[in-house]
Motif scaffolding. Structure first.
Motif, short mmCIF file in Angstrom:
data_model
loop_
_atom_site.label_atom_id
_atom_site.label_comp_id
_atom_site.label_asym_id
_atom_site.label_seq_id
_atom_site.Cartn_x
_atom_site.Cartn_y
_atom_site.Cartn_z
N GLY A 16 0.86 -1.20 -0.26
CA GLY A 16 -0.19 -0.11 -0.05
C GLY A 16 0.86 1.49 -0.04
N SER A 17 0.09 2.33 0.05
CA SER A 17 0.87 3.92 -0.24
C SER A 17 0.35 4.53 1.11
N LEU A 18 0.99 5.46 1.57
CA LEU A 18 0.76 6.68 2.54
C LEU A 18 1.63 7.85 1.92
N ASP A 61 18.94 3.89 1.00
CA ASP A 61 19.24 2.57 -0.18
C ASP A 61 17.84 1.72 0.02
N SER A 62 17.20 1.61 1.23
CA SER A 62 16.15 0.91 1.41
C SER A 62 14.85 1.27 0.90
N LEU A 85 4.59 -0.35 0.11
CA LEU A 85 5.15 -0.34 1.68
C LEU A 85 5.33 -1.67 2.01
N LYS A 86 6.56 -2.04 2.85
CA LYS A 86 6.86 -3.41 3.39
C LYS A 86 6.58 -3.36 4.90
N VAL A 119 3.03 -1.18 9.00
CA VAL A 119 2.66 -2.02 7.57
C VAL A 119 2.26 -3.15 7.91
N SER A 120 1.21 -3.91 7.85
CA SER A 120 0.65 -5.19 8.21
C SER A 120 -0.25 -5.64 7.69
#
Length: 121
Positions: A16-18, A61-62, A85-86, A119-120
């Motif tokens: 998803g996004s935020l 970088d992540s 998102l992770k 993020v879950s």
């Protein structure tokens, strides 16, 4: 007195996004760098993204290719758009701004209160 107010955090599913927003108010002459750090439980605070007064940016970088930082100088606001998102992006996100109050004056750094991003599934 400078106030830095963040908004936009919350719970989102993986992928998803935020969009986070951070607005500074006060008798500020000019802004320099603005950006975002984050801190996950048990980890040190890390720089996520920063944007300089001239518009140049840098990213951890992540998050490269997934996050985009931008600023609206007229609104004294910096944004962080977070896509794809992770779970490992889960953290408290802190905004910072650097500014001065007069021509060639000293530069100060101010922080927001932090906003939780989870993020879950």
């Amino acid at each position: 007195q400078v106030q830095v107010v963040e908004s936009g955090g919350g719970l989102v599913q993986p992928g998803g996004s935020l969009r986070l927003s951070c607005t500074a108010s006060g008798s500020i002459f000019s802004f320099n760098a603005m950006g975002w750090y984050r801190q996950a439980p048990g980890k040190e605070r890390e720089l996520v993204a920063a944007i300089m007064s001239g518009g140049s940016t840098n990213y951890a970088d992540s998050v490269k290719g997934r996050f985009t930082i931008s600023r609206d100088n007229a609104k004294n606001t910096v944004y962080l758009r977070m896509n794809s998102l992770k779970p490992e992006d889960t953290a408290v996100y802190y905004c910072y701004i650097t500014c001065n109050f007069r021509v060639a004056g000293p530069i100060y750094t101010y922080w927001g209160q932090g906003t939780q991003v989870t993020v879950s599934s």
